[in-house]
Design a protein around this motif. Sequence first.
Motif, short mmCIF file in Angstrom:
data_model
loop_
_atom_site.label_atom_id
_atom_site.label_comp_id
_atom_site.label_asym_id
_atom_site.label_seq_id
_atom_site.Cartn_x
_atom_site.Cartn_y
_atom_site.Cartn_z
N ILE A 36 14.05 27.31 28.11
CA ILE A 36 14.73 26.45 29.08
C ILE A 36 16.04 25.93 28.50
N GLY A 37 16.00 25.59 27.20
CA GLY A 37 17.20 25.06 26.56
C GLY A 37 18.28 26.09 26.38
N LEU A 38 17.88 27.34 26.15
CA LEU A 38 18.87 28.39 25.92
C LEU A 38 19.43 28.98 27.20
N ARG A 39 18.70 28.93 28.26
CA ARG A 39 19.12 29.58 29.49
C ARG A 39 20.45 29.07 30.02
N PRO A 40 20.66 27.74 30.06
CA PRO A 40 21.96 27.28 30.55
C PRO A 40 23.12 27.83 29.74
N ALA A 41 22.93 27.97 28.42
CA ALA A 41 24.01 28.49 27.58
C ALA A 41 24.34 29.92 27.99
N TRP A 42 23.32 30.73 28.24
CA TRP A 42 23.58 32.10 28.67
C TRP A 42 24.24 32.12 30.05
N ALA A 43 23.71 31.29 30.93
CA ALA A 43 24.21 31.31 32.31
C ALA A 43 25.64 30.81 32.40
N ASP A 44 26.02 29.85 31.49
CA ASP A 44 27.33 29.23 31.59
C ASP A 44 28.40 29.95 30.77
N ALA A 45 28.00 30.94 29.98
CA ALA A 45 28.99 31.65 29.18
C ALA A 45 30.05 32.27 30.08
N ALA A 46 31.31 32.00 29.73
CA ALA A 46 32.41 32.42 30.59
C ALA A 46 32.70 33.91 30.40
N ASP A 47 33.05 34.58 31.49
CA ASP A 47 33.45 35.98 31.47
C ASP A 47 34.97 36.02 31.52
N ILE A 48 35.59 36.47 30.42
CA ILE A 48 37.04 36.45 30.31
C ILE A 48 37.50 37.70 29.58
N GLU A 49 38.63 38.27 30.03
CA GLU A 49 39.17 39.47 29.39
C GLU A 49 40.66 39.61 29.68
N VAL A 50 41.35 40.28 28.78
CA VAL A 50 42.73 40.67 29.03
C VAL A 50 42.67 42.03 29.71
N SER A 51 42.79 42.06 31.02
CA SER A 51 42.60 43.29 31.77
C SER A 51 43.82 44.20 31.74
N GLN A 52 44.99 43.61 31.55
CA GLN A 52 46.23 44.39 31.48
C GLN A 52 47.09 43.85 30.36
N MET A 53 47.75 44.77 29.64
CA MET A 53 48.65 44.35 28.57
C MET A 53 49.71 45.43 28.39
N ARG A 54 50.97 45.02 28.35
CA ARG A 54 52.08 45.96 28.18
C ARG A 54 53.13 45.33 27.29
N VAL A 55 53.61 46.10 26.32
CA VAL A 55 54.64 45.64 25.40
C VAL A 55 55.89 46.49 25.61
N GLU A 56 57.01 45.82 25.86
CA GLU A 56 58.26 46.51 26.15
C GLU A 56 59.27 46.26 25.03
N ARG A 57 59.82 47.35 24.48
CA ARG A 57 60.82 47.24 23.42
C ARG A 57 62.20 47.45 24.01
N THR A 58 63.09 46.48 23.81
CA THR A 58 64.45 46.56 24.33
C THR A 58 65.43 46.23 23.20
N GLU A 59 66.70 46.31 23.51
CA GLU A 59 67.72 45.98 22.52
C GLU A 59 67.74 44.49 22.21
N GLU A 60 67.21 43.68 23.13
CA GLU A 60 67.18 42.23 22.92
C GLU A 60 65.95 41.77 22.13
N GLY A 61 64.89 42.59 22.15
CA GLY A 61 63.69 42.19 21.44
C GLY A 61 62.44 42.80 22.04
#
Length: 219
Positions: A36-61
């Motif tokens: 009972i004590g552990l269940r809330p921790a499992w249920a409340d664990a947040a689902d988070i992710e970096v779904s998209q990521m792009r790095v652009e190289r330019t003359e400015e940086g």
Amino acid sequence: MDTVTSTDFSTPCSKNAQIDRFVFLAGWLLALFLLIGLRPAWADAADIEVSQMRVERTEEGLYLSALVRFDLPQLVNDAAVKGIPLYFVAEAELLRERWYWYDRHMTSATRYMRLAYQPLTRRWRLQVAPTPITNSGLGVSLAQSFDELEDALAAVQRISRWKIAEASDVEGDAKHTVNLRFRLDVSQLPRPFQLGLAGRTDWNLATSRNQRLGPETPK
């Protein structure tokens, strides 16, 4: 008058049986309480992710764009609606790969975000700055206002062309790695509020992702 004395008799066998039943019941209850004590921790664990990521190289940086997907856990959402500011931090690190040793740290950048509900206007205010944001109002930050929490969170989750390095920080003939980390910073919450968060996984909003950059293609 004669006195009548009554005596209770018990055998070792019956005592052992009672002890065994007690130990079994205690063990069963302990296991139930743990579940009972552990269940809330499992249920409340947040689902988070970096779904998209792009790095652009330019003359400015070097510019980073990303999308971080998450829903606020109910306790975090309730605290925000009651006026507790939420602090988010995005950290980008540029590393130069080296085959003979640890990767070399080239530079890093940090973005601080403060999201707070304004009861008087009934609007959400989002501040973004390169340095920690305090209640004193000192420092330089960009501010936006939103009518709905969902719109404000969408702005927090979307990183668009964030300059994380100067052009001189990127060696054209080398391989690099960009590490992105995103988290909800509970250390900036009011101190009394922090004490009640011990062991609460619903406030553990954190994720990371990396992307490799090959040598610059000759033109």
